[in-house]
Design a protein around this motif. Structure first.
Motif, PDB file in Angstrom:
ATOM      1  N   SER A 126      35.581  49.674  52.754  1.00 24.63           N
ATOM      2  CA  SER A 126      34.653  50.363  51.875  1.00 24.63           C
ATOM      3  C   SER A 126      35.325  50.418  50.512  1.00 24.63           C
ATOM      4  N   ARG A 127      34.756  49.696  49.539  1.00 22.85           N
ATOM      5  CA  ARG A 127      35.384  49.676  48.217  1.00 22.85           C
ATOM      6  C   ARG A 127      34.363  49.391  47.129  1.00 22.85           C
ATOM      7  N   ILE A 128      34.733  49.766  45.925  1.00 29.43           N
ATOM      8  CA  ILE A 128      33.917  49.466  44.751  1.00 29.43           C
ATOM      9  C   ILE A 128      34.856  49.020  43.637  1.00 29.43           C
ATOM     10  N   ASP A 129      34.436  47.971  42.938  1.00 28.96           N
ATOM     11  CA  ASP A 129      35.169  47.473  41.776  1.00 28.96           C
ATOM     12  C   ASP A 129      34.196  47.459  40.611  1.00 28.96           C
ATOM     13  N   ILE A 130      34.603  48.039  39.493  1.00 25.62           N
ATOM     14  CA  ILE A 130      33.829  47.924  38.259  1.00 25.62           C
ATOM     15  C   ILE A 130      34.607  46.956  37.387  1.00 25.62           C
ATOM     16  N   VAL A 131      33.942  45.872  37.010  1.00 24.59           N
ATOM     17  CA  VAL A 131      34.598  44.722  36.397  1.00 24.59           C
ATOM     18  C   VAL A 131      33.883  44.325  35.111  1.00 24.59           C
ATOM     19  N   ARG A 132      34.662  43.882  34.135  1.00 24.32           N
ATOM     20  CA  ARG A 132      34.097  43.284  32.926  1.00 24.32           C
ATOM     21  C   ARG A 132      34.329  41.785  33.015  1.00 24.32           C
ATOM     22  N   ALA A 133      33.248  41.008  32.897  1.00 23.48           N
ATOM     23  CA  ALA A 133      33.345  39.548  32.899  1.00 23.48           C
ATOM     24  C   ALA A 133      34.078  39.117  31.629  1.00 23.48           C
ATOM     25  N   VAL A 134      34.963  38.140  31.757  1.00 25.26           N
ATOM     26  CA  VAL A 134      35.800  37.722  30.631  1.00 25.26           C
ATOM     27  C   VAL A 134      35.420  36.327  30.142  1.00 25.26           C
ATOM     28  N   LEU A 135      35.862  36.015  28.928  1.00 25.86           N
ATOM     29  CA  LEU A 135      35.730  34.660  28.395  1.00 25.86           C
ATOM     30  C   LEU A 135      36.742  33.752  29.090  1.00 25.86           C
ATOM     31  N   PRO A 136      36.488  32.433  29.113  1.00 28.99           N
ATOM     32  CA  PRO A 136      37.413  31.524  29.793  1.00 28.99           C
ATOM     33  C   PRO A 136      38.866  31.625  29.322  1.00 28.99           C
ATOM     34  N   ALA A 137      39.114  31.917  28.064  1.00 31.01           N
ATOM     35  CA  ALA A 137      40.489  31.961  27.541  1.00 31.01           C
ATOM     36  C   ALA A 137      41.165  33.315  27.760  1.00 31.01           C
ATOM     37  N   GLU A 138      40.425  34.327  28.185  1.00 34.94           N
ATOM     38  CA  GLU A 138      40.995  35.664  28.365  1.00 34.94           C
ATOM     39  C   GLU A 138      41.759  35.770  29.680  1.00 34.94           C
ATOM     40  N   ALA A 139      42.742  36.640  29.680  1.00 33.56           N
ATOM     41  CA  ALA A 139      43.469  36.959  30.914  1.00 33.56           C
ATOM     42  C   ALA A 139      42.534  37.748  31.828  1.00 33.56           C
ATOM     43  N   PHE A 140      42.749  37.622  33.132  1.00 32.57           N
ATOM     44  CA  PHE A 140      41.912  38.345  34.085  1.00 32.57           C
ATOM     45  C   PHE A 140      42.689  38.624  35.363  1.00 32.57           C
ATOM     46  N   GLN A 141      42.163  39.576  36.135  1.00 29.84           N
ATOM     47  CA  GLN A 141      42.694  39.867  37.459  1.00 29.84           C
ATOM     48  C   GLN A 141      41.746  39.245  38.479  1.00 29.84           C
ATOM     49  N   THR A 142      42.282  38.845  39.616  1.00 30.63           N
ATOM     50  CA  THR A 142      41.435  38.267  40.652  1.00 30.63           C
ATOM     51  C   THR A 142      40.929  39.365  41.572  1.00 30.63           C
ATOM     52  N   VAL A 143      39.709  39.160  42.047  1.00 30.04           N
ATOM     53  CA  VAL A 143      39.059  40.062  42.990  1.00 30.04           C
ATOM     54  C   VAL A 143      38.366  39.169  44.010  1.00 30.04           C
ATOM     55  N   PRO A 144      38.510  39.453  45.301  1.00 29.21           N
ATOM     56  CA  PRO A 144      37.810  38.632  46.290  1.00 29.21           C
ATOM     57  C   PRO A 144      36.312  38.561  45.999  1.00 29.21           C
ATOM     58  N   TYR A 145      35.754  37.390  46.147  1.00 28.84           N
ATOM     59  CA  TYR A 145      34.322  37.091  45.969  1.00 28.84           C
ATOM     60  C   TYR A 145      33.878  37.054  44.511  1.00 28.84           C
ATOM     61  N   ILE A 146      34.799  37.250  43.577  1.00 33.13           N
ATOM     62  CA  ILE A 146      34.472  37.164  42.153  1.00 33.13           C
ATOM     63  C   ILE A 146      35.280  36.007  41.583  1.00 33.13           C
ATOM     64  N   ARG A 147      34.558  35.034  40.969  1.00 32.81           N
ATOM     65  CA  ARG A 147      35.226  33.861  40.409  1.00 32.81           C
ATOM     66  C   ARG A 147      34.958  33.765  38.920  1.00 32.81           C
ATOM     67  N   PRO A 148      35.923  33.560  38.089  1.00 32.60           N
ATOM     68  CA  PRO A 148      37.330  33.413  38.437  1.00 32.60           C
ATOM     69  C   PRO A 148      38.005  34.759  38.676  1.00 32.60           C
ATOM     70  N   GLY A 149      37.421  35.815  38.181  1.00 29.09           N
ATOM     71  CA  GLY A 149      37.974  37.171  38.251  1.00 29.09           C
ATOM     72  C   GLY A 149      37.426  37.921  37.054  1.00 29.09           C
ATOM     73  N   GLY A 150      38.069  38.985  36.655  1.00 28.07           N
ATOM     74  CA  GLY A 150      37.597  39.743  35.508  1.00 28.07           C
ATOM     75  C   GLY A 150      38.599  40.810  35.121  1.00 28.07           C
ATOM     76  N   GLU A 151      38.221  41.600  34.146  1.00 26.92           N
ATOM     77  CA  GLU A 151      39.030  42.753  33.762  1.00 26.92           C
ATOM     78  C   GLU A 151      38.597  43.910  34.652  1.00 26.92           C
ATOM     79  N   ILE A 152      39.491  44.360  35.505  1.00 25.06           N
ATOM     80  CA  ILE A 152      39.155  45.436  36.436  1.00 25.06           C
ATOM     81  C   ILE A 152      39.250  46.763  35.695  1.00 25.06           C
ATOM     82  N   LEU A 153      38.123  47.460  35.615  1.00 25.37           N
ATOM     83  CA  LEU A 153      38.083  48.767  34.971  1.00 25.37           C
ATOM     84  C   LEU A 153      38.290  49.884  35.983  1.00 25.37           C
ATOM     85  N   LEU A 154      37.825  49.660  37.210  1.00 22.46           N
ATOM     86  CA  LEU A 154      37.958  50.637  38.281  1.00 22.46           C
ATOM     87  C   LEU A 154      38.049  49.875  39.591  1.00 22.46           C
ATOM     88  N   LYS A 155      38.947  50.311  40.466  1.00 28.92           N
ATOM     89  CA  LYS A 155      39.149  49.660  41.763  1.00 28.92           C
ATOM     90  C   LYS A 155      39.453  50.769  42.762  1.00 28.92           C
TER      91      LYS A 155
END
Length: 163
Positions: free
Chosen positions: A70-99
């Motif tokens: 049971s989990r919730i992730d609030i994520v901001r989608a990033v531009l291709p050149a931006e750094a990001f964190q990986t999250v299962p089922y989210i490609r490529p990942g995003g900026e995790i605001l809440l996990k």
């Protein structure tokens, strides 16, 4: 030929694989504005979010003995050149605001989202710092602050002044 998640539009979109198997698995978007959707079959679809979009991704799974995830992730989608964190089922990942994991805390986040919507605001538009603060307080065992209209006005003014 059945489309696969990899066949969804690439480009700048952040894609999320959604799954629903009754009483077993539920991956869903709680809020967000998808820019694209691909239906794979009656249980799976892939949605894509434009860079800068904020969305909430809820994952729940159970077995014969009860809830296992049971989990919730609030994520901001990033531009291709931006750094990001990986999250299962989210490609490529995003900026995790809440996990957040664990039903009690996930339920609390869902209640906070409901309260934001009840105040007339769209959770997509909430200040990213609010989601970070909510994450930090819940992880530390504290009580997150409610998001107020005054906070939102101040965020919009800061955002306007920065552009």
């Amino acid at each position: 030929m059945t489309p696969s998640p990899q066949s969804t539009p690439g480009g700048d979109l952040t894609t999320v694989e959604l799954i629903w198997i009754e009483k077993r698995i539920e991956h869903r978007i709680r809020f967000g504005r998808p820019a694209h959707e691909t239906i794979i079959d009656k249980r799976r679809r892939v949605v894509g979010f434009a860079p800068g979009s904020v969305f909430a991704f809820v994952r729940w799974a159970a077995n014969d003995f009860g809830t296992v995830v049971s989990r919730i992730d609030i994520v901001r989608a990033v531009l291709p050149a931006e750094a990001f964190q990986t999250v299962p089922y989210i490609r490529p990942g995003g900026e995790i605001l809440l996990k957040i994991a664990g039903w009690d805390k996930v339920e609390r986040v869902l209640q906070l989202i409901d309260a934001i919507e009840a105040s007339g605001l769209d959770p997509v538009e909430v200040a990213p710092d609010h989601w970070r603060q909510t994450h930090n307080r819940l992880v530390a065992g504290g009580t997150p602050r409610a998001y107020s209209l005054e906070q939102h006005r101040a965020y919009l003014l800061r955002k306007r002044a920065a552009s």
